[in-house]
Write a protein that holds these residues in place. Structure first.
Motif, short mmCIF file in Angstrom:
data_model
loop_
_atom_site.label_atom_id
_atom_site.label_comp_id
_atom_site.label_asym_id
_atom_site.label_seq_id
_atom_site.Cartn_x
_atom_site.Cartn_y
_atom_site.Cartn_z
N GLN A 3 0.84 -1.21 0.00
CA GLN A 3 0.00 0.00 0.00
C GLN A 3 0.87 1.26 0.00
O GLN A 3 0.56 2.24 -0.67
N LYS A 4 1.98 1.23 0.75
CA LYS A 4 2.87 2.39 0.79
C LYS A 4 3.51 2.65 -0.58
O LYS A 4 3.67 3.79 -1.00
N ILE A 5 3.87 1.59 -1.25
CA ILE A 5 4.46 1.72 -2.60
C ILE A 5 3.42 2.30 -3.56
O ILE A 5 3.72 3.21 -4.35
N LEU A 6 2.18 1.81 -3.48
CA LEU A 6 1.11 2.34 -4.32
C LEU A 6 0.83 3.80 -4.01
O LEU A 6 0.63 4.62 -4.91
N ASP A 7 0.83 4.16 -2.73
CA ASP A 7 0.61 5.56 -2.34
C ASP A 7 1.74 6.45 -2.84
O ASP A 7 1.51 7.57 -3.32
N ALA A 8 2.96 5.97 -2.74
CA ALA A 8 4.11 6.74 -3.22
C ALA A 8 4.03 6.92 -4.74
O ALA A 8 4.30 8.00 -5.27
N GLY A 9 3.65 5.86 -5.44
CA GLY A 9 3.50 5.95 -6.90
C GLY A 9 2.42 6.95 -7.29
O GLY A 9 2.58 7.73 -8.23
#
Length: 76
Positions: A3-9
């Motif tokens: 989820q953090k990777i998706l939010d950063a993207g």
């Protein structure tokens, strides 16, 4: 973690979109300014063209009048 990777993207995409919008706004402003300058140049060139047409017509009239007068004098 995923989820953090998706939010950063998503954040990167949004920042990129905002930067692109700012750049496009600046580009549109520059194109608008250039368009206004070209319109002004076009108006000036059209005016010059019309003046040249008038001068050409006056020159043709003068030559025609001179030739007509010479033909008339030679006929007399």
């Amino acid at each position: 973690m995923k989820q953090k990777i998706l939010d950063a993207g998503l954040a990167v995409l949004l920042v990129g979109a905002v930067i692109a919008m700012i750049y496009m706004g600046y580009a549109v402003k520059n194109v608008h300014t250039e368009n206004q300058q070209l319109k002004q140049i076009n108006a000036e060139l059209q005016l010059e063209y019309y003046k040249m047409q008038i001068q050409r017509d006056e020159a043709v009239d003068a030559v025609w009048s001179n030739n007509h007068r010479q033909m008339k004098e030679s006929a007399d």
